[in-house]
Design a protein around this motif. Structure first.
Motif, PDB file in Angstrom:
ATOM      1  N   ALA B 233      -0.324  28.962  -5.213  1.00  0.00           N
ATOM      2  CA  ALA B 233      -1.174  27.940  -4.599  1.00  0.00           C
ATOM      3  C   ALA B 233      -0.423  27.236  -3.473  1.00  0.00           C
ATOM      4  O   ALA B 233      -0.997  26.927  -2.424  1.00  0.00           O
ATOM      5  N   GLY B 234       0.882  27.023  -3.684  1.00  0.00           N
ATOM      6  CA  GLY B 234       1.691  26.388  -2.649  1.00  0.00           C
ATOM      7  C   GLY B 234       1.753  27.243  -1.394  1.00  0.00           C
ATOM      8  O   GLY B 234       1.603  26.739  -0.281  1.00  0.00           O
ATOM      9  N   LEU B 235       1.939  28.554  -1.584  1.00  0.00           N
ATOM     10  CA  LEU B 235       1.958  29.459  -0.423  1.00  0.00           C
ATOM     11  C   LEU B 235       0.604  29.426   0.281  1.00  0.00           C
ATOM     12  O   LEU B 235       0.523  29.402   1.508  1.00  0.00           O
ATOM     13  N   PHE B 237      -1.458  26.958   0.258  1.00  0.00           N
ATOM     14  CA  PHE B 237      -1.574  25.638   0.887  1.00  0.00           C
ATOM     15  C   PHE B 237      -0.873  25.622   2.242  1.00  0.00           C
ATOM     16  O   PHE B 237      -1.353  25.015   3.198  1.00  0.00           O
ATOM     17  N   LEU B 238       0.264  26.316   2.328  1.00  0.00           N
ATOM     18  CA  LEU B 238       1.007  26.348   3.590  1.00  0.00           C
ATOM     19  C   LEU B 238       0.425  27.376   4.565  1.00  0.00           C
ATOM     20  O   LEU B 238       0.947  27.553   5.649  1.00  0.00           O
ATOM     21  N   GLY B 239      -0.665  28.055   4.143  1.00  0.00           N
ATOM     22  CA  GLY B 239      -1.273  29.039   5.026  1.00  0.00           C
ATOM     23  C   GLY B 239      -0.566  30.376   5.001  1.00  0.00           C
ATOM     24  O   GLY B 239      -0.757  31.193   5.894  1.00  0.00           O
ATOM     25  N   LEU B 240       0.273  30.622   3.961  1.00  0.00           N
ATOM     26  CA  LEU B 240       1.032  31.870   3.923  1.00  0.00           C
ATOM     27  C   LEU B 240       0.503  32.841   2.878  1.00  0.00           C
ATOM     28  O   LEU B 240       0.925  33.984   2.816  1.00  0.00           O
ATOM     29  N   GLY B 250      -5.302  27.132  -3.423  1.00  0.00           N
ATOM     30  CA  GLY B 250      -4.330  26.418  -2.596  1.00  0.00           C
ATOM     31  C   GLY B 250      -4.799  26.298  -1.156  1.00  0.00           C
ATOM     32  O   GLY B 250      -4.695  25.236  -0.536  1.00  0.00           O
ATOM     33  N   ILE B 253      -7.430  23.640  -0.826  1.00  0.00           N
ATOM     34  CA  ILE B 253      -6.868  22.285  -0.784  1.00  0.00           C
ATOM     35  C   ILE B 253      -6.359  21.990   0.624  1.00  0.00           C
ATOM     36  O   ILE B 253      -6.570  20.916   1.177  1.00  0.00           O
TER      37      ILE B 253
END
Lengths: 358, 300
Positions: B233-235, B237-240, B250, B253
């Motif tokens: 989800a973090g990846l 979220f960062l668009g990766l 992610g 969000i």
């Protein structure tokens, strides 16, 4: 981490100091060697990542209209035809001299960029770990002292939350609640816009800089901006520290000398803080070190959410710009600090705790 | 034929009976732990939602009406609509598929890799062990998220690359566990017996060492699932990670971030989905550990 005390008779007390010192030096040498190998491994990983990037570094220099001769000449002068090992050696040499290449986006040397943004991350992570320790350790001790009490339940919930809640999401929810709705804290960034740049940078740590400059308005603004991201970071370290403190304490409280102390009539407060808590302080150093290193990493997400101008934000901006030198430089610095804290706390544990010195 | 007595038989007549009995005992122990059952219910719910997403979702996850954009949660749109007028509930439901896909792929890649490295290392010992565990330790002492970020940066954004990046950083833990497990029975009689019958190293490791490392690895994988979901989800979220218009939680969000102050539901709703699913894996993993791996049981 679950060593029990060996009876005094079995300890190496009978030996003279000579071999012990030698053995200590040997162990220290071994530790240094693994640390050096780990750093080399980190460099190897960033080197490999840099090599597999689909961006041709030669094309970036000569442009896509260059003739074959120019292309080959530049390729040769950049050393890209050399064997990989030689290239790796050159890379390690450059990094050791502090040369991380140029950032495409900022046009400056990556190393100086990183030196500029690092204090912001350091400031936030340090306040975060202070919160985590100040709240987490007493909570863990209390939970162990009164098993099943409300503190114990709270720790269980907090621990689960620390595992299950995404940090960036908690940051966003925190911003909505405490900044937009309640207006308790400052918004994104390190300081209010109209105060930005008003404090001369001495240490790079804004809180300390504004105290040095005697600028109390800046201090108040900076504090109101740092409190939310640092608390959220602190929450994640708190979850870990409290759970570890609790289980260390339970282990101690189950030992016979505790029962002896209680039977002797030692007040419960003294039993808990002097008899049980003192022996676990060294183990806690390791736990705190580990979570501090984890915070440096966790700040990547939090910084993106809060537009915090630290190393995490620098890294994610570079990622989106495909600015590979900056990405690898930031990865290298975060990784190196992470490994240093990691191994440092491990070494400190061995130095401070006689039980681990075997 | 399958009765309680048959399952609980102390001297099972066949292998099948022994296995069935063991599974039954495990299920019984697990069902006595209410939190683990909550976790299991959440995981089952995730599986069902992912399997039947197109039938469960009331609207299309990728098509919306622009006239209907940024509507607050209501009876028509339970979680509101996003900036393109798409129903957020439908997107969250379809996002379950992506989350499940990522989690399963990471587990399928990293767990066998770690298992084999750990078992080989522990089985042979000596310099093989030293080299392989040295490598594992180097990977273990790296920051996982940062490493995953750097890998994705090199490979390019996308779900598959995110999976590879997470798997690369996830295997060392399983290698450590498998090695520790292997060391405990490497010199046991049953291993020596098989060796003296002329079994090859590959056969001993594959048929006799690896199966015994399974239970502790399964426990660890389940406990790690939450971390994998958060990293993925973090990846995103960062668009990766997953790219738009895929309804990855992610990434949703991240999109909702721009409207967070006025339209809070756009970014908040997918977050709840992440929290619930991660919590499910945490709770179930804890329960599984207590049943399968009593040595690691947390006190109290």
């Amino acid at each position: 981490m679950t060593q029990t005390l060996t009876p005094p008779g079995e300890k190496a007390g009978g030996q003279d100091a000579g071999p012990r010192v030698a053995r200590g030096l040997l162990a220290a040498g071994g530790v240094l060697l693994t640390v050096a190998l780990t750093f080399l491994g980190l460099l190897a990983i960033t080197f490999v990542i840099g090599r597999v990037v689909p961006i041709d570094p030669v094309l970036a220099v000569v442009g896509d209209r260059a003739s074959k001769e120019t292309y080959d000449a530049v390729r040769l002068s950049m050393g890209l035809d050399d064997p990989l090992l030689i290239q790796f050696g050159r890379y390690v040499g450059a990094v050791l001299q502090g040369d991380l290449g140029q950032s495409v986006a900022t046009g400056r040397a990556v190393a100086s960029d990183l030196a500029r943004v690092f204090p912001a991350t350091l400031e936030m992570a340090t306040i975060g770990i202070l919160i985590g320790v100040a709240v987490g350790v007493p909570m863990g001790v209390l939970a162990a002292a009164r098993q099943g009490s409300w503190v114990d339940q709270v720790i269980r919930v907090v621990g689960l939350a620390g595992y299950a809640i995404p940090a960036f999401w908690l940051g966003l929810v925190g911003l909505v609640l405490f900044y937009a709705k309640l207006r308790w804290v400052g918004g994104p960034g390190r300081i209010d816009l109209f105060l930005d740049g008003m404090v001369p940078a001495r240490t790079g740590l804004l809180l300390i800089d504004s105290v040095i400059a005697g600028n109390w308005a800046a201090l108040r603004s900076a504090a109101s901006h740092i409190v939310l991201p640092a608390t959220i970071l602190g929450f994640f370290s708190l979850a870990y520290i409290a759970r570890m403190t609790r289980s260390f304490m339970l282990e101690q409280l189950g030992q016979e000398f505790i029962t002896t102390a209680r039977v002797k009539g030692v007040p419960e407060r003294v039993v808990i803080w002097r008899h049980a808590f003192r022996p676990i302080r060294v183990q806690l150093v390791t736990v705190i070190g580990l979570s501090y290193a984890g915070l440096l990493e966790g700040s990547v997400m939090i910084e993106t959410v809060f537009s915090w101008p630290g190393i995490g934000n620098y890294l994610t901006t570079a990622l989106l710009n495909a600015d590979m030198n900056a990405v690898l430089g930031a990865t290298l610095v975060i990784g190196a600090v992470f490994i240093a804290i990691n191994k440092g706390s491990d070494l400190l544990y061995r130095l401070l705790d006689p039980r681990a010195r075997t | 034929m399958i009765s309680r007595a048959w399952l609980m038989d102390e001297d099972p007549a066949t292998r099948a009976q022994a296995r069935a009995g063991q599974a039954w005992r495990l299920a019984r122990d697990l069902s006595r732990n209410p939190l683990a059952m909550v976790g299991l219910a959440i995981i089952v719910l995730l599986l069902v939602v992912a399997a039947f997403a197109p039938w469960l979702a009331p609207y299309s996850p990728t098509e919306g009406m622009l006239t209907n954009r940024l509507q607050p949660p209501s009876a028509v749109h339970w979680m509101g609509t996003d900036e393109l007028g798409r129903d957020i509930l439908s997107r969250v439901i379809h996002g379950a598929r992506i989350t499940l896909y990522i989690v399963l792929l990471v587990a399928v890649i990293s767990a066998p890799l770690g298992l084999i490295i750990g078992a080989v290392s522990g089985y042979f010992g000596g310099w093989v062990d030293r080299v392989m565990m040295g490598l594992t330790d180097i990977f273990l002492s790296m920051p996982r998220l940062i490493l995953a970020l750097a890998f994705v940066a090199a490979l390019g954004p996308g779900i598959e690359n995110a999976v590879i990046a997470i798997a690369i950083t996830a295997w060392p833990v399983y290698a450590r566990i498998a090695r520790a497990e292997t060391l405990t029975f490497r010199r046991s009689d049953f291993i020596v017996a098989v060796q003296m019958q002329g079994a090859s190293h590959a056969r001993v490791i594959g048929l006799h060492v690896l199966p015994l490392c399974m239970s502790s690895t399964i426990v660890r994988v389940t406990l790690d699932m939450a971390g994998i979901i958060l990293t993925a989800a973090g990846l995103g979220f960062l668009g990766l990670g997953a790219q738009p218009p895929l309804p990855e939680w992610g990434a949703m969000i991240s999109k909702g971030r721009s409207f967070i102050l006025d339209q809070w539901w756009v970014a908040t709703m997918p977050g709840f989905a992440i929290v619930v699913v991660s919590l499910g894996f945490c709770l179930f993993g804890d329960g599984l550990r207590d049943v399968l791996d009593p040595r690691q049981r947390s006190k109290g």
